[in-house]
Motif scaffolding. Structure first.
Motif, PDB file in Angstrom:
ATOM      1  N   HIS A  16      16.943  -9.678  52.319  1.00 49.22           N
ATOM      2  CA  HIS A  16      17.360  -8.824  53.436  1.00 49.22           C
ATOM      3  C   HIS A  16      18.008  -9.681  54.524  1.00 49.22           C
ATOM      4  CE1 HIS A  16      13.853 -10.175  55.730  1.00 49.22           C
ATOM      5  NE2 HIS A  16      13.043  -9.798  54.758  1.00 49.22           N
ATOM      6  N   LYS A  47       0.122 -13.348  48.807  1.00 48.08           N
ATOM      7  CA  LYS A  47       0.319 -11.970  49.261  1.00 48.08           C
ATOM      8  C   LYS A  47      -0.462 -10.948  48.446  1.00 48.08           C
ATOM      9  CE  LYS A  47       4.644 -13.294  51.359  1.00 48.08           C
ATOM     10  NZ  LYS A  47       6.041 -13.062  51.660  1.00 48.08           N
ATOM     11  N   THR A 117      13.906 -12.534  62.599  1.00 49.24           N
ATOM     12  CA  THR A 117      14.669 -11.338  62.953  1.00 49.24           C
ATOM     13  C   THR A 117      13.672 -10.190  63.134  1.00 49.24           C
ATOM     14  OG1 THR A 117      16.557 -12.093  61.664  1.00 49.24           O
ATOM     15  CG2 THR A 117      16.442  -9.724  62.138  1.00 49.24           C
ATOM     16  N   ILE A 120      12.166  -6.342  60.505  1.00 47.03           N
ATOM     17  CA  ILE A 120      12.461  -6.252  59.064  1.00 47.03           C
ATOM     18  C   ILE A 120      11.613  -7.281  58.317  1.00 47.03           C
ATOM     19  CG2 ILE A 120      14.485  -7.796  59.145  1.00 47.03           C
ATOM     20  CD1 ILE A 120      15.698  -5.766  56.985  1.00 47.03           C
ATOM     21  N   THR A 122      10.185  -8.012  53.888  1.00 44.47           N
ATOM     22  CA  THR A 122      10.115  -7.526  52.511  1.00 44.47           C
ATOM     23  C   THR A 122       9.001  -6.487  52.380  1.00 44.47           C
ATOM     24  OG1 THR A 122      10.971  -9.601  51.673  1.00 44.47           O
ATOM     25  CG2 THR A 122       9.680  -8.258  50.140  1.00 44.47           C
ATOM     26  N   THR A 123       7.844  -6.785  52.986  1.00 45.73           N
ATOM     27  CA  THR A 123       6.713  -5.857  52.887  1.00 45.73           C
ATOM     28  C   THR A 123       7.076  -4.506  53.482  1.00 45.73           C
ATOM     29  OG1 THR A 123       5.251  -7.751  53.112  1.00 45.73           O
ATOM     30  CG2 THR A 123       4.255  -5.594  53.455  1.00 45.73           C
TER      31      THR A 123
END
Ligand code: CTP
Length: 131
Positions: A16, A47, A117, A120, A122-123
């Protein structure tokens, strides 16, 4: 003058804009950017879930970004110092979610924490697509 090698680490799953920006900013800190991409096993241990894209796919994605010169698989969090030596790193870049946590490497490389950033991850993307 010898070239400056920058190294950074991450999972880079479901690529992303936060990933692209941190890699571009890391690359600007030197002449050559090396990226340690977490192995599937390391990602699972960190994770508690398998990545969406396999380590081979994540390596292929990251290695094809124009800011990135070299990639390797990061097998263990405990090997940071060995990776810095092996890849001749002058600068270690980490996201500021890790602020202070890698100062133990500052005898080997300049340690720089870059701001993430906002809004935002991934999770969050996985959750968003699921819902
Ligand atoms: N990163 C960033 N800004 C974001 C998300 C990630 O700058 N919004 C940076 C991290 O600080 C790290 C690199 O991208 O240096 C790889 O992070 P990674 O953990 O792979 O991405 P996340 O989106 O944070 O993944 P997750 O939600 O699974 O923790």
């Amino acid at each position: 003058m010898a070239e400056t090698t920058v190294i950074t680490f991450g999972t880079f799953d479901v690529l992303h804009v936060g990933h692209i920006r941190v890699l571009n900013r890391a690359a600007e800190l030197g002449d050559r950017l090396v990226v340690g991409v977490s192995s599937d096993a390391l990602n699972f241990s960190k994770k508690g879930r398998n990545p969406v894209f396999s380590q081979d796919e994540r390596l292929e994605l990251v290695s094809n970004l124009k800011s990135v010169d070299q990639v390797f698989v990061e097998e263990s969090l405990e090997l940071k110092r060995d990776y810095l030596t092996q890849y001749d790193a002058d600068v270690l870049v980490m996201g500021d979610d890790w602020a202070g946590k890698f100062d133990f490497c500052s005898d080997l490389a300049k340690v720089v924490y870059l701001p993430r950033t906002p809004s935002i991850s991934t999770t969050a993307l996985i959750e968003h697509i699921r819902s």
